[in-house]
Design an enzyme around this catalytic site. Structure first.
Site, mmCIF file in Angstrom:
data_model
loop_
_atom_site.group_PDB
_atom_site.id
_atom_site.type_symbol
_atom_site.label_atom_id
_atom_site.label_comp_id
_atom_site.label_asym_id
_atom_site.label_seq_id
_atom_site.Cartn_x
_atom_site.Cartn_y
_atom_site.Cartn_z
ATOM 1 N N CYS B 131 0.842 -1.195 0.000
ATOM 2 C CA CYS B 131 0.000 0.000 0.000
ATOM 3 C C CYS B 131 0.878 1.246 0.000
ATOM 4 O O CYS B 131 1.676 1.445 0.918
ATOM 5 C CB CYS B 131 -0.930 0.045 1.209
ATOM 6 S SG CYS B 131 -1.919 1.555 1.214
ATOM 7 N N LYS B 166 0.798 -9.706 -2.104
ATOM 8 C CA LYS B 166 0.490 -8.667 -3.097
ATOM 9 C C LYS B 166 1.614 -7.641 -3.139
ATOM 10 O O LYS B 166 1.898 -6.975 -2.145
ATOM 11 C CB LYS B 166 -0.843 -7.992 -2.772
ATOM 12 C CG LYS B 166 -1.258 -6.938 -3.796
ATOM 13 C CD LYS B 166 -2.685 -6.466 -3.574
ATOM 14 C CE LYS B 166 -3.063 -5.365 -4.550
ATOM 15 N NZ LYS B 166 -4.437 -4.886 -4.356
ATOM 16 N N ILE B 192 -0.083 -5.973 -10.075
ATOM 17 C CA ILE B 192 0.629 -4.992 -9.269
ATOM 18 C C ILE B 192 -0.359 -4.163 -8.445
ATOM 19 O O ILE B 192 -1.489 -3.957 -8.872
ATOM 20 C CB ILE B 192 1.474 -4.024 -10.139
ATOM 21 C CG1 ILE B 192 0.600 -3.265 -11.148
ATOM 22 C CG2 ILE B 192 2.568 -4.767 -10.847
ATOM 23 C CD1 ILE B 192 1.344 -2.195 -11.962
ATOM 24 N N GLY B 266 -9.670 -3.825 -10.846
ATOM 25 C CA GLY B 266 -9.759 -2.838 -9.776
ATOM 26 C C GLY B 266 -10.501 -1.585 -10.172
ATOM 27 O O GLY B 266 -11.739 -1.539 -10.159
#
Lengths: 257, 303
Positions: B131, B166, B192, B266
């Site tokens: 993140c 991730k 990604i 996403g």
């Protein structure tokens, strides 16, 4: 929420940088004044939809076709492109947000709008008047060339006061200068509804003498509660402006600064 | 077993389509729009040990063919996810869900995964070491092979469910991070996450995003994502989930040819709420067009 194609019926300039677009399509998802639509603008590079409040809606909540009126200010590439559209269709997510609750208004609600915060108050005024309430409206603009919808509110039967910051029309000053000092008495009000830029909302918050509802604006990702991009803190916890908002009760607001 | 089915770490998916974490909430918002049981699975909103509000707003910015977000892992915290979100989800989703987990220390990651491990609804862990929007956490674990390895090992110790790491694209050598995760026991890699980006508002002459920078996603990043999926899937033996700008059935096939066993979608969900359903419906037609018999058969086919 509903995703559907709306046909552009008309799209005209009504004030400096401000346009009114009338659309025809499925308005079943539109339930309340103060809700918004999220519009896809087809142009290779533009990505996010543009959230715009609903100014008026014929056959809201009904099946079959209805019309949707939106008023928007040209501020960037997306709205600039929209302003040049004369016909065709737009991919729209409709029926977004919670909207205003007219059941709390009392007999004499006061509506306070600033700039492009004025449009959602039109559908609200229409509803309140249809419910037999005596509606007063204060419209605030920067200057005369930016004024729109003063006559439209008057035609609904609302009492209208218009103010401009530079004094080029109506009372010189801010919307709060036109607000009654007291909620009681002949010129008083039982409840208020407001929409406009945040500094105006804060001033209304301080100047108001009754409970009321505020409609907020924020940069949004999706507009339907999925991305958490537009969250804000409130007395009762975090809320998504697009989903639990954009309308919030006065007593739940937490100003951040 | 249909033409679209794939295997993800030993669990069969009806199709490879997985809405990506942070674009699909805990599923039930989208269940109002369509039957989400048609999905392969989905990855739920990044969950942390404690409740988080996230970053100040504005935290969204428009970009050419994409967007920046700096939400900063807003979520109700793992206990509420277990007591409120997962029960709500069970009323509209009967498949295994992917639990996306984030943290600020190795112990955080392990704690949150351990708490979620007992939930039968959860099929996989997707551990977010990428993140870009939180300081002192998230991405810092995914930009150093040793730290990524430590998180992998800690999570593997607390669960028997497949652990998918991730990864962040904001690194010089993503392959070395992926290999460190594989060597530490990871069962899969997903990539990604968003690319660190920025926009400045010409009227205010200040960054659009309150946090100044944020994660760039959307169509524009697809070639970068595809390249990294290709590189990583070539270097590891464990399955790879490809994501980044995927917006069509053709993109899904491209990702799988590059080496992805499944594909996450996403940012596209945010502008086209029905896109995952539409892609699933469209895949057979596009497969016919390019003479593809089964999706399973094309994974890594571009190599």
């Amino acid at each position: 929420m509903k995703q559907s194609l709306f046909e552009i019926v008309s799209n005209i300039q009504i004030a400096e940088n401000v346009f009114k677009m009338v659309l025809s399509g499925d308005t079943e998802a539109v339930k309340k004044p103060g809700q918004f639509v999220n519009i896809k603008i087809e142009d290779g590079g533009l990505f996010l939809r543009r959230p715009i409040s609903v100014c008026d809606c014929e056959n809201a909540g009904g099946s079959g076709k209805g019309t949707l009126t939106i008023i928007y200010k040209v501020v960037g590439k997306g709205t600039e492109k929209m302003s040049r559209m004369k016909s065709g269709t737009l991919d729209i997510l409709s029926g977004l947000g919670n909207g205003y609750d007219t059941s709390l208004s009392g007999e004499k609600p006061l509506l306070i709008g600033g700039g492009v915060g004025v449009p959602p108050l039109y559908m609200l005024a229409k509803k309140l008047i249809s419910e037999g309430k005596k509606v007063s409206v204060i419209l605030g603009f920067n200057k005369k060339s930016e004024i729109f919808f003063e006559d439209e509110f008057k035609r609904l039967g609302a009492s209208v006061k218009t103010v401009t910051v530079d004094g080029s029309y109506g009372l010189r000053g801010y919307v709060t200068d036109a607000m009654p000092k007291d909620a009681e008495g002949k010129d008083g009000y039982t409840y208020f509804y407001t929409c406009g830029p945040e500094p105006m909302l804060k001033a209304v918050y301080k100047a108001s003498k009754t409970a009321g509802q505020f409609s907020f604006e924020e940069r949004m990702g999706c507009g339907f509660g999925a991305c958490m991009g537009c969250s804000c803190r409130t007395i009762t916890g975090s809320k998504r402006i697009c989903k639990e908002g954009p309308v919030m009760e006065k007593e739940e607001i937490l100003w951040e600064d | 077993m249909g033409r679209l089915s794939v295997d993800l770490c030993g669990i069969e998916l009806e199709n490879p389509i997985i809405p990506a974490s942070g674009t699909f909430g805990y599923g039930y918002e989208f269940a109002e729009l369509y039957d989400i049981n048609i999905l392969g699975t989905f990855s739920f909103k990044g969950t942390t040990k404690e409740e988080r509000f996230g970053n100040p707003t504005p935290r969204i910015a428009e970009c050419t063919a994409g967007m920046i977000n700096a939400v900063g892992l807003q979520n109700p915290g793992v206990e509420k996810v277990i007591s409120e979100e997962l029960p709500k989800l069970s009323r509209c989703f009967n498949k295994k869900v992917m639990a996306n987990v984030s943290g600020f220390s190795v112990d955080d990651y392990a704690y949150t995964c351990e708490r979620l491990d007992s939930c039968d609804q959860i099929g996989w862990f997707e551990v977010n070491v990428s993140c870009p929007n939180v300081h002192g956490g998230g991405m810092s674990f995914g930009t150093d092979p040793n730290a990524a390895a430590d998180v992998t090992k800690a999570v593997k110790r607390v669960t028997k469910k497949p652990v998918i790491m991730k990864l962040s694209p904001n690194v010089t050598d993503i392959v070395s991070i992926a290999k460190a995760c594989e060597d530490s026991g990871a069962d899969g890699i997903s990539l990604i996450n968003t690319l660190l980006g920025m926009r400045i508002d010409l009227r205010t002459k200040k960054p659009v995003i309150a946090n100044k920078m944020g994660g760039f996603s959307g169509r524009a990043i697809f070639p970068v994502a595809l390249r990294m999926v290709y590189q990583v899937s070539d270097a590891v033996k464990i399955p790879v989930i490809g994501m980044g700008g995927v917006s069509s059935a053709e993109d899904v096939i491209e990702m799988m040819l590059a080496g992805a066993s499944a594909v996450e979608i996403g940012a596209a969900n945010l502008v086209e709420p029905y896109i995952c359903r539409d892609i699933i419906e469209k895949l057979p037609e596009i497969m016919d067009k390019y003479k593809i018999d089964t999706l399973k058969g094309i994974i890594g086919g571009a190599k």
